[in-house]
Design a protein around this motif. Structure first.
Motif, PDB file in Angstrom:
ATOM      1  N   THR A  84       0.809  -1.100  -0.146  1.00 28.38           N
ATOM      2  CA  THR A  84       0.012  -0.018  -0.106  1.00 28.38           C
ATOM      3  C   THR A  84       0.715   1.283   0.104  1.00 28.38           C
ATOM      4  OG1 THR A  84      -0.196   0.352   2.282  1.00 28.38           O
ATOM      5  CG2 THR A  84      -1.730  -1.240   1.444  1.00 28.38           C
ATOM      6  N   SER A  86       0.117   5.373   1.200  1.00 27.00           N
ATOM      7  CA  SER A  86      -0.909   6.368   1.655  1.00 27.00           C
ATOM      8  C   SER A  86       0.066   7.128   2.791  1.00 27.00           C
ATOM      9  CB  SER A  86      -1.722   5.693   2.390  1.00 27.00           C
ATOM     10  OG  SER A  86      -1.259   4.836   3.635  1.00 27.00           O
ATOM     11  N   ARG A  93      -6.522   2.974   3.202  1.00 24.63           N
ATOM     12  CA  ARG A  93      -4.907   2.599   2.309  1.00 24.63           C
ATOM     13  C   ARG A  93      -5.528   1.810   1.221  1.00 24.63           C
ATOM     14  NH1 ARG A  93      -1.606   0.816   7.922  1.00 24.63           N
ATOM     15  NH2 ARG A  93      -1.142   2.961   8.564  1.00 24.63           N
ATOM     16  N   PRO A  94      -5.416   2.371   0.264  1.00 24.22           N
ATOM     17  CA  PRO A  94      -5.559   1.493  -0.984  1.00 24.22           C
ATOM     18  C   PRO A  94      -4.476   0.597  -1.353  1.00 24.22           C
ATOM     19  CG  PRO A  94      -5.090   3.795  -1.666  1.00 24.22           C
ATOM     20  CD  PRO A  94      -4.931   3.825  -0.203  1.00 24.22           C
ATOM     21  N   THR A  95      -4.761  -0.583  -1.801  1.00 23.89           N
ATOM     22  CA  THR A  95      -3.856  -1.653  -2.222  1.00 23.89           C
ATOM     23  C   THR A  95      -3.272  -1.374  -3.663  1.00 23.89           C
ATOM     24  OG1 THR A  95      -4.784  -3.161  -0.585  1.00 23.89           O
ATOM     25  CG2 THR A  95      -3.381  -4.073  -2.454  1.00 23.89           C
ATOM     26  N   HIS A 209       3.446  -1.251   4.069  1.00 25.91           N
ATOM     27  CA  HIS A 209       2.569   0.076   3.972  1.00 25.91           C
ATOM     28  C   HIS A 209       3.825   1.013   3.632  1.00 25.91           C
ATOM     29  CE1 HIS A 209      -1.024  -1.400   5.356  1.00 25.91           C
ATOM     30  NE2 HIS A 209      -0.418  -1.688   6.717  1.00 25.91           N
ATOM     31  N   ASP A 381       2.589   5.454  -7.813  1.00 28.36           N
ATOM     32  CA  ASP A 381       1.454   4.780  -7.665  1.00 28.36           C
ATOM     33  C   ASP A 381       0.846   4.124  -9.226  1.00 28.36           C
ATOM     34  OD1 ASP A 381       1.540   5.061  -4.999  1.00 28.36           O
ATOM     35  OD2 ASP A 381      -0.021   6.653  -4.921  1.00 28.36           O
TER      36      ASP A 381
END
Length: 418
Positions: A84, A86, A93-95, A209, A381
């Protein structure tokens, strides 16, 4: 020194040094005297609760050395990974990227093991193989014609050897004495490590993360069944944080520290608690200008230190051990000097490119993800999302993380005996 039974002294009884000692003794038997020196050999290895990710290639090496079966009951297969990106305050928390699947039939790309369990298994195997284990340090050496005199900490008579292997860590005194330069820079980050207990099963999933202060990794550990029949689920964390924030975090009230952990850990595994006391260490990059000198070879952290973002530090050290063991064993079978310049140059060639590539990759990833610049966030991203939609590229990356893409890898990393 006897020309029929040369001696190799390994200074440093960490996992890489023990693996090298065992590989050499199993391969060469009585034709090689292997001496391991480390004051830490006095301690009970089971007291070391640190956890490491063992990539598939390193696990194949441990199988070839006949120690994996002793470690496997406590090892946790890593079945998939979620990435993730963020900010800490973001509500969601977008994957962006997931990895799953085996690198071979029934073969996970990595396992999590406890350092104490693996150390104990290696020490037991070294003892059975005939490695001489000395619970004392090496304070220096003197290279002479055709050999090196190794000076032990207790002042015993010098041990003559064909080769001294410096496996004495990132601040290696032996590397310094050999006059080998060290290129390094700090990351202004510290790594906080601890074992975390949590309510729900992690199901073998690792989570990374990416946060502006540094990556926060959750790595699955083997669950424990308690005497009352309840199951305790556990994970290891590697929490990269800006160094200036770390003292206040670790010196804060335990409840405050737990709140900060929960903000990063998330709620997906239920209530969490510290099982071990968090410990911090500064993060940096470092690499030796050369991995060899006159009758000396560097191994593991004495040769290179990288950011833990990819969990490859120990695997690089085990790769060092596999490479050095192979060039020594092959040379000895041809009647060559195991500490000769040609042998050491072969080790240098075998390791330089791999270590340089891994160091640059981890350095670049940390710099790319440990910032909060909007344009950079959008680009990275987008890149993660594209990779997630390309199964072939994902398979390549997971095999790379497993250490299985190099066709010229040492035989031990392919699961083959020396």
């Amino acid at each position: 020194m006897s020309t029929t039974s040369p001696r190799i002294v390994i200074a440093g009884g960490g996992l890489a040094g023990l693996s090298l000692a065992l590989a050499l003794k199993q391969a060469m038997g009585d034709s090689l005297d292997v001496v391991m020196c480390d004051p830490a050999l006095r301690r009970d290895p089971h007291g070391d609760k640190r956890a490491y990710a063992i990539a598939a290639a390193a696990r194949r090496m441990l199988e070839a050395l006949h120690v994996w079966d002793k470690v496997a009951p406590g090892a946790q297969p890593m079945l998939d990974m979620v990435i993730t990106d963020s900010r800490l305050q973001d509500p969601v928390r977008p994957t962006f990227l997931t990895f799953s699947g085996d690198v071979g039939e029934g073969e996970p790309f990595a396992h999590m093991v406890t350092a104490g369990d693996l150390t104990a298994a290696l020490i037991e195997a070294c003892t059975a193989a005939g490695v001489s284990l000395k619970a004392q340090g090496v304070r220096g050496f003197t290279a002479a014609a055709g050999h090196v005199d190794v000076l032990l900490a207790d002042g015993e008579a010098a041990l003559p050897a064909a080769l001294l292997v410096a496996a004495d860590g990132a601040r290696s005194k032996l590397r310094e004495q050999a006059g080998i330069g060290w290129i390094s820079w700090p990351y202004r980050q510290s790594g906080i490590v601890a074992t975390i207990a949590h309510e729900r099963d992690h199901e073998g999933r690792a989570v990374e993360h990416f946060l502006p202060s540094g990556p926060f990794a959750i790595l699955p550990l083997k669950s424990e069944t308690l005497p009352d029949g309840t199951v305790k689920h556990r994970s290891s964390i590697v929490w990269s944080e800006r160094s200036e924030n770390v003292p206040a975090l670790l010196e804060s009230d335990p409840e405050h520290l737990l709140v900060e952990l929960e903000r990063r850990f998330g709620l997906q595994l239920g209530k969490v608690a510290f099982e071990t006391t968090p410990q911090a260490f500064p993060l940096s990059f470092g690499v030796a200008r050369t991995f060899v000198g006159d009758r000396i070879a560097l191994l593991g952290d004495a040769a290179h230190v990288i950011h833990p973002i990819a969990g490859q530090g120990l695997n690089l050290g085990l790769h060092d051990a596999a490479s050095l063991a192979q060039v020594i064993a092959d040379a000895m079978r041809l009647g060559q000097d195991p500490g000769g310049a040609d042998v050491l140059e072969a080790y240098e060639r075998a390791r330089r490119a791999d270590i340089t590539a891994m160091g640059l990759m981890t350095d670049g990833l940390n710099r790319l993800f440990s910032n909060d610049l909007l344009p950079v966030r959008l680009i990275r991203d987008l890149g993660l999302g594209l990779v997630d939609r390309m199964p072939g590229l994902k398979r390549f990356f997971i095999r790379e993380a497993a250490g299985l893409t190099n066709r010229d890898a040492p035989r031990l990393l392919k699961g083959e005996a020396l």
